[in-house]
Design a protein around this motif. Sequence first.
Motif, PDB file in Angstrom:
ATOM      1  N   THR A  15       0.778  -0.818  -0.425  1.00  0.00           N
ATOM      2  CA  THR A  15       0.040  -0.284  -0.167  1.00  0.00           C
ATOM      3  C   THR A  15       0.957   1.232   0.155  1.00  0.00           C
ATOM      4  O   THR A  15       2.269   1.120   0.221  1.00  0.00           O
ATOM      5  N   ALA A  16       0.848   2.461   0.034  1.00  0.00           N
ATOM      6  CA  ALA A  16       0.974   3.658  -1.077  1.00  0.00           C
ATOM      7  C   ALA A  16       0.079   5.016  -0.684  1.00  0.00           C
ATOM      8  O   ALA A  16      -1.102   4.402  -0.306  1.00  0.00           O
ATOM      9  N   LYS A  17       1.144   5.906  -0.209  1.00  0.00           N
ATOM     10  CA  LYS A  17       0.615   6.912   0.135  1.00  0.00           C
ATOM     11  C   LYS A  17       0.821   7.951  -0.592  1.00  0.00           C
ATOM     12  O   LYS A  17       2.202   8.545  -0.368  1.00  0.00           O
ATOM     13  N   CYS A  18       0.413   8.885  -1.366  1.00  0.00           N
ATOM     14  CA  CYS A  18       0.879  10.296  -1.927  1.00  0.00           C
ATOM     15  C   CYS A  18       1.141  11.018  -0.294  1.00  0.00           C
ATOM     16  O   CYS A  18       0.430  11.740   0.067  1.00  0.00           O
ATOM     17  N   ARG A  19       1.924  11.729  -0.253  1.00  0.00           N
ATOM     18  CA  ARG A  19       2.557  13.343  -0.451  1.00  0.00           C
ATOM     19  C   ARG A  19       2.097  14.370  -0.490  1.00  0.00           C
ATOM     20  O   ARG A  19       2.041  15.075  -0.179  1.00  0.00           O
ATOM     21  N   SER A  20       1.616  14.291  -2.051  1.00  0.00           N
ATOM     22  CA  SER A  20       1.591  15.914  -2.382  1.00  0.00           C
ATOM     23  C   SER A  20       0.226  15.610  -1.745  1.00  0.00           C
ATOM     24  O   SER A  20      -0.915  16.847  -1.400  1.00  0.00           O
ATOM     25  N   CYS A  21      -1.311  14.368  -2.614  1.00  0.00           N
ATOM     26  CA  CYS A  21      -2.071  14.636  -2.281  1.00  0.00           C
ATOM     27  C   CYS A  21      -2.796  13.510  -1.313  1.00  0.00           C
ATOM     28  O   CYS A  21      -4.008  13.775  -1.576  1.00  0.00           O
ATOM     29  N   LEU A  22      -2.057  12.941  -0.946  1.00  0.00           N
ATOM     30  CA  LEU A  22      -2.576  11.887   0.075  1.00  0.00           C
ATOM     31  C   LEU A  22      -3.875  10.977   0.387  1.00  0.00           C
ATOM     32  O   LEU A  22      -3.460  10.451   0.775  1.00  0.00           O
ATOM     33  N   SER A  23      -3.414  10.419  -1.173  1.00  0.00           N
ATOM     34  CA  SER A  23      -4.598   9.696  -1.337  1.00  0.00           C
ATOM     35  C   SER A  23      -3.721   7.909  -1.566  1.00  0.00           C
ATOM     36  O   SER A  23      -2.542   8.189  -0.871  1.00  0.00           O
ATOM     37  N   ILE A  56       4.616  -0.044 -10.529  1.00  0.00           N
ATOM     38  CA  ILE A  56       4.574   1.587 -11.059  1.00  0.00           C
ATOM     39  C   ILE A  56       3.935   2.322  -9.477  1.00  0.00           C
ATOM     40  O   ILE A  56       3.514   2.297  -9.395  1.00  0.00           O
ATOM     41  N   PHE A  57       5.010   3.033  -9.276  1.00  0.00           N
ATOM     42  CA  PHE A  57       5.005   3.706  -7.881  1.00  0.00           C
ATOM     43  C   PHE A  57       4.897   4.580  -8.596  1.00  0.00           C
ATOM     44  O   PHE A  57       5.891   5.622  -7.669  1.00  0.00           O
ATOM     45  N   LEU A  58       3.618   5.738  -9.027  1.00  0.00           N
ATOM     46  CA  LEU A  58       2.924   6.766  -9.138  1.00  0.00           C
ATOM     47  C   LEU A  58       1.444   7.144  -8.440  1.00  0.00           C
ATOM     48  O   LEU A  58       1.395   5.987  -8.492  1.00  0.00           O
ATOM     49  N   CYS A  59       1.365   7.938  -7.736  1.00  0.00           N
ATOM     50  CA  CYS A  59       0.086   8.244  -7.507  1.00  0.00           C
ATOM     51  C   CYS A  59      -0.850   8.480  -8.681  1.00  0.00           C
ATOM     52  O   CYS A  59      -0.934   8.160  -9.572  1.00  0.00           O
ATOM     53  N   GLU A  60      -1.748   6.782  -7.907  1.00  0.00           N
ATOM     54  CA  GLU A  60      -3.172   6.823  -8.976  1.00  0.00           C
ATOM     55  C   GLU A  60      -3.761   7.994  -9.192  1.00  0.00           C
ATOM     56  O   GLU A  60      -4.701   8.285 -10.489  1.00  0.00           O
ATOM     57  N   LYS A  61      -3.905   9.087  -8.474  1.00  0.00           N
ATOM     58  CA  LYS A  61      -4.495  10.060  -8.639  1.00  0.00           C
ATOM     59  C   LYS A  61      -4.568  11.536  -9.211  1.00  0.00           C
ATOM     60  O   LYS A  61      -5.295  12.195 -10.212  1.00  0.00           O
ATOM     61  N   CYS A  62      -2.734  11.589  -8.423  1.00  0.00           N
ATOM     62  CA  CYS A  62      -2.501  12.701  -9.400  1.00  0.00           C
ATOM     63  C   CYS A  62      -0.806  13.222 -10.091  1.00  0.00           C
ATOM     64  O   CYS A  62      -0.430  13.427 -10.838  1.00  0.00           O
ATOM     65  N   GLY A  63      -0.815  10.992 -10.081  1.00  0.00           N
ATOM     66  CA  GLY A  63       0.721  10.964 -10.566  1.00  0.00           C
ATOM     67  C   GLY A  63       2.007  11.367 -10.348  1.00  0.00           C
ATOM     68  O   GLY A  63       2.997  11.219 -11.564  1.00  0.00           O
ATOM     69  N   THR A  64       2.119  11.147  -9.582  1.00  0.00           N
ATOM     70  CA  THR A  64       3.179  12.057  -8.838  1.00  0.00           C
ATOM     71  C   THR A  64       4.094  10.999  -8.224  1.00  0.00           C
ATOM     72  O   THR A  64       3.650   9.981  -7.881  1.00  0.00           O
ATOM     73  N   PRO A  65       5.423  10.781  -8.282  1.00  0.00           N
ATOM     74  CA  PRO A  65       6.108   9.733  -7.680  1.00  0.00           C
ATOM     75  C   PRO A  65       6.662  10.172  -6.378  1.00  0.00           C
ATOM     76  O   PRO A  65       7.471   9.221  -5.605  1.00  0.00           O
ATOM     77  N   ASP A  66       6.251  10.932  -5.995  1.00  0.00           N
ATOM     78  CA  ASP A  66       6.122  11.677  -4.341  1.00  0.00           C
ATOM     79  C   ASP A  66       5.328  10.449  -3.550  1.00  0.00           C
ATOM     80  O   ASP A  66       4.478  11.675  -3.129  1.00  0.00           O
ATOM     81  N   ILE A  67       5.539   9.698  -3.629  1.00  0.00           N
ATOM     82  CA  ILE A  67       4.223   8.340  -2.819  1.00  0.00           C
ATOM     83  C   ILE A  67       5.550   7.818  -1.234  1.00  0.00           C
ATOM     84  O   ILE A  67       6.642   7.867  -1.193  1.00  0.00           O
ATOM     85  N   ASN A  68       5.193   7.606  -0.588  1.00  0.00           N
ATOM     86  CA  ASN A  68       5.572   6.267   0.540  1.00  0.00           C
ATOM     87  C   ASN A  68       5.034   4.896   0.340  1.00  0.00           C
ATOM     88  O   ASN A  68       3.704   5.306   0.594  1.00  0.00           O
TER      89      ASN A  68
END
Length: 119
Positions: free
Chosen positions: A71-79, A87-99
């Motif tokens: 599981t992952a959490k986006c640091r930008s949009c908190l999704s 693929i380690f990109l946010c599903e919602k906003c597409g940023t690679p800035d995830i945890n």
Amino acid sequence: MHELGIAVQVVESAVSSIPSSLQGQPVKKVTLDIGKMAGITAHSLRFCFEIVSKGTVLETSELVINEIPVTAKCRSCLSEWIITEPIFLCEKCGTPDINVETGRELLIRSIEVADNQNI
């Protein structure tokens, strides 16, 4: 095959975790939580566990493996979401800035001793 080393550690940890009042009692079940990104093959670990546990109180125990999803959490949009593809990109906003929140763990969840006491 690092599963052999892991099996040795699981058996040693489980045996040392049994309270002195239950020493010598056979273990019925050992439950592990293993993340999908932990790099552990469940089939190989079961095979190694069977070999390593011979001659111990775990010899006849069942090894239960709970597979923990990535599981992952986006640091930008908190999704938050479950990663199912590499693929380690946010599903919602597409940023690679995830945890990565889960999926790398290796944990002994429980040890069930023959007299039905859990530790």
